[in-house]
Design a protein around this motif. Structure first.
Motif, PDB file in Angstrom:
ATOM      1  N   ARG A  33       0.442  -1.026  -0.259  1.00  0.00           N
ATOM      2  CA  ARG A  33       0.344   0.036   0.340  1.00  0.00           C
ATOM      3  C   ARG A  33       0.645   1.104   0.007  1.00  0.00           C
ATOM      4  N   SER A  34       0.133   2.339  -0.804  1.00  0.00           N
ATOM      5  CA  SER A  34       1.367   3.511  -0.688  1.00  0.00           C
ATOM      6  C   SER A  34       1.538   4.089   0.688  1.00  0.00           C
ATOM      7  N   PHE A  35       1.550   4.846   0.911  1.00  0.00           N
ATOM      8  CA  PHE A  35       2.007   5.730   2.020  1.00  0.00           C
ATOM      9  C   PHE A  35       0.822   7.302   1.831  1.00  0.00           C
ATOM     10  N   SER A  36       0.357   7.588   2.814  1.00  0.00           N
ATOM     11  CA  SER A  36      -0.644   8.869   2.297  1.00  0.00           C
ATOM     12  C   SER A  36      -0.519   9.506   4.029  1.00  0.00           C
ATOM     13  N   GLY A  37      -0.963  10.413   3.863  1.00  0.00           N
ATOM     14  CA  GLY A  37      -1.262  11.713   5.076  1.00  0.00           C
ATOM     15  C   GLY A  37      -0.233  11.707   5.782  1.00  0.00           C
ATOM     16  N   ARG A  38       0.216  11.661   6.840  1.00  0.00           N
ATOM     17  CA  ARG A  38       0.972  12.533   7.914  1.00  0.00           C
ATOM     18  C   ARG A  38       2.556  11.411   7.452  1.00  0.00           C
ATOM     19  N   GLY A  42       6.057  12.454   7.694  1.00  0.00           N
ATOM     20  CA  GLY A  42       7.240  12.446   8.662  1.00  0.00           C
ATOM     21  C   GLY A  42       8.663  11.486   7.258  1.00  0.00           C
ATOM     22  N   LEU A  43       7.706  10.686   6.719  1.00  0.00           N
ATOM     23  CA  LEU A  43       9.069  10.246   5.939  1.00  0.00           C
ATOM     24  C   LEU A  43       9.868  11.179   5.428  1.00  0.00           C
ATOM     25  N   VAL A  44       8.852  12.394   4.990  1.00  0.00           N
ATOM     26  CA  VAL A  44      10.455  13.798   4.679  1.00  0.00           C
ATOM     27  C   VAL A  44      10.906  13.914   5.485  1.00  0.00           C
ATOM     28  N   ALA A  99      17.337  12.690  -1.575  1.00  0.00           N
ATOM     29  CA  ALA A  99      17.060  13.464  -1.775  1.00  0.00           C
ATOM     30  C   ALA A  99      15.809  12.809  -3.156  1.00  0.00           C
ATOM     31  N   GLY A 100      16.079  11.225  -3.241  1.00  0.00           N
ATOM     32  CA  GLY A 100      15.085  10.940  -3.853  1.00  0.00           C
ATOM     33  C   GLY A 100      13.786   9.890  -2.741  1.00  0.00           C
ATOM     34  N   PHE A 101      14.766   9.827  -2.002  1.00  0.00           N
ATOM     35  CA  PHE A 101      13.602   9.222  -1.284  1.00  0.00           C
ATOM     36  C   PHE A 101      12.704  10.417  -0.261  1.00  0.00           C
ATOM     37  N   ALA A 102      13.160  11.422  -0.227  1.00  0.00           N
ATOM     38  CA  ALA A 102      12.047  12.669  -0.097  1.00  0.00           C
ATOM     39  C   ALA A 102      11.587  12.783  -1.456  1.00  0.00           C
ATOM     40  N   LEU A 103      11.610  12.584  -2.219  1.00  0.00           N
ATOM     41  CA  LEU A 103      10.563  13.179  -3.655  1.00  0.00           C
ATOM     42  C   LEU A 103      10.009  12.946  -4.218  1.00  0.00           C
ATOM     43  N   ALA A 104      10.742  11.288  -3.247  1.00  0.00           N
ATOM     44  CA  ALA A 104       8.661  10.230  -3.879  1.00  0.00           C
ATOM     45  C   ALA A 104       8.229  10.339  -2.796  1.00  0.00           C
ATOM     46  N   ALA A 105       8.264  10.475  -1.496  1.00  0.00           N
ATOM     47  CA  ALA A 105       7.776  10.393  -0.619  1.00  0.00           C
ATOM     48  C   ALA A 105       6.239  11.491  -1.158  1.00  0.00           C
ATOM     49  N   LEU A 106       6.957  12.966  -1.290  1.00  0.00           N
ATOM     50  CA  LEU A 106       6.016  13.581  -1.550  1.00  0.00           C
ATOM     51  C   LEU A 106       5.633  13.549  -3.149  1.00  0.00           C
ATOM     52  N   VAL A 107       5.216  13.085  -4.185  1.00  0.00           N
ATOM     53  CA  VAL A 107       5.032  13.020  -5.108  1.00  0.00           C
ATOM     54  C   VAL A 107       4.252  11.788  -5.923  1.00  0.00           C
ATOM     55  N   LEU A 108       5.330  10.531  -5.096  1.00  0.00           N
ATOM     56  CA  LEU A 108       5.195   9.173  -5.343  1.00  0.00           C
ATOM     57  C   LEU A 108       5.400   8.104  -4.293  1.00  0.00           C
ATOM     58  N   PRO A 109       4.615   8.564  -3.396  1.00  0.00           N
ATOM     59  CA  PRO A 109       4.738   7.926  -2.349  1.00  0.00           C
ATOM     60  C   PRO A 109       4.369   6.225  -2.065  1.00  0.00           C
TER      61      PRO A 109
END
Length: 284
Positions: A33-38, A42-44, A99-109
């Motif tokens: 399942r994709s991450f969502s919400g808070r 938290g991942l960022v 940086a890729g991790f943070a970007l993915a958490a924002l736009v492609l979690p």
């Protein structure tokens, strides 16, 4: 002072990078399942903290090499060490992965994308410490074993964090615990095989003493690992089946057991962080 700072930086970095890799790895094993919400925020935040800790670790490592406190370092010394050692490349690889991790958490979690970025950042640890110092084919095999060990440990830790977070929110899923128990058997096997291989690679090259601080820390790590196995087995064979029958009465006991298991895992990270700064032979 420099060695203590380096060990502290290593411990925190282990925790952050293992969490960054472990949470999405566990999510992949539990349905993807994709991450969502808070969780995305938290991942960022996790990626930012890991990045800052990586900078601290780099400076602490350079200070340890130069036998200076971090505050005494100057820009020329830092740049010279980064250019002359693998530290510079390691730092850039880790920065790019985070940086890729943070970007993915924002736009492609999606767990697969986050797990890949987190795994790259975590795997970079294998090119430092004892594994990073090894050369030739044995060095390559040592790093492969180290990466496998790190990823297996991250998956276990990520699962524990996920279980505890769900329990604290009152959303405890006994089914998830049961499903992970089967995967956990493979995780334990990987940890035992790769942990043994890593120890043999280190002691086979450097030699070691049964009275050295390194050996004592590794012995303590093994003891804590055995304790984790005990808690995991108790959860799987006793508490999870009991929670399916009497959830209200059993779940508090299960939460306490998971907390103790997680505490053992965190203590192991501290021990390994300190062990990575020591000579297995006991030499100063």
């Amino acid at each position: 002072m420099a060695e203590g700072s380096l060990a502290a930086a290593r411990a925190l970095l282990y925790l952050l990078l293992m969490t960054a890799a472990g949470l999405p790895l566990y999510r992949l094993c539990d349905g993807g399942r994709s991450f969502s919400g808070r969780a995305r925020g938290g991942l960022v935040a996790l990626a930012v903290l890991a990045l800052l800790t990586s900078l601290w670790w780099t400076l602490a490592a350079i200070a340890s090499m130069a036998a200076l406190p971090i505050g005494a370092l100057d820009g020329a010394t830092v740049q010279a060490v980064l250019d002359a050692t693998p530290l510079g490349l390691l730092l850039w690889v880790r920065v790019g992965a985070l940086a890729g991790f943070a970007l993915a958490a924002l736009v492609l979690p999606r767990p697969a994308v986050l797990a890949l970025a987190g795994a790259i950042a975590l795997a970079s640890i294998a090119w430092s410490g004892h594994a990073g110092a090894a050369e030739g084919m044995s060095g390559t095999l040592h790093r492969m074993a180290d990466v496998s060990h790190l990823l297996a440990a991250a998956l276990w830790l990520g699962a524990l964090f996920a279980f505890l977070a769900a329990g604290l929110r009152g959303r405890f899923d006994i089914g998830s615990l049961g499903r992970f128990a089967r995967i956990g058997t493979v995780v334990v096997a990987v940890l035992v095989v790769t942990g043994t291989a890593n120890a043999l690679f280190i002691t086979g090259v450097s030699g070691w003493s049964v009275r050295s601080p390194w050996t004592l820390l590794i012995a303590a790590k093994i003891g804590l690992f055995c304790a984790m196995l005990g808690f995991a087995a108790h959860n799987r064979w006793r508490l999870v089946p009991a929670a399916e029958i009497a959830p209200v009465q059993t779940r508090p006991r299960l939460m306490r057991s998971l907390m103790l298991e997680t505490a053992c895992a965190l203590l192991i990270l501290v021990l390994i962080a300190f062990a990575g700064t020591l000579d297995p032979s006991g030499a100063a």
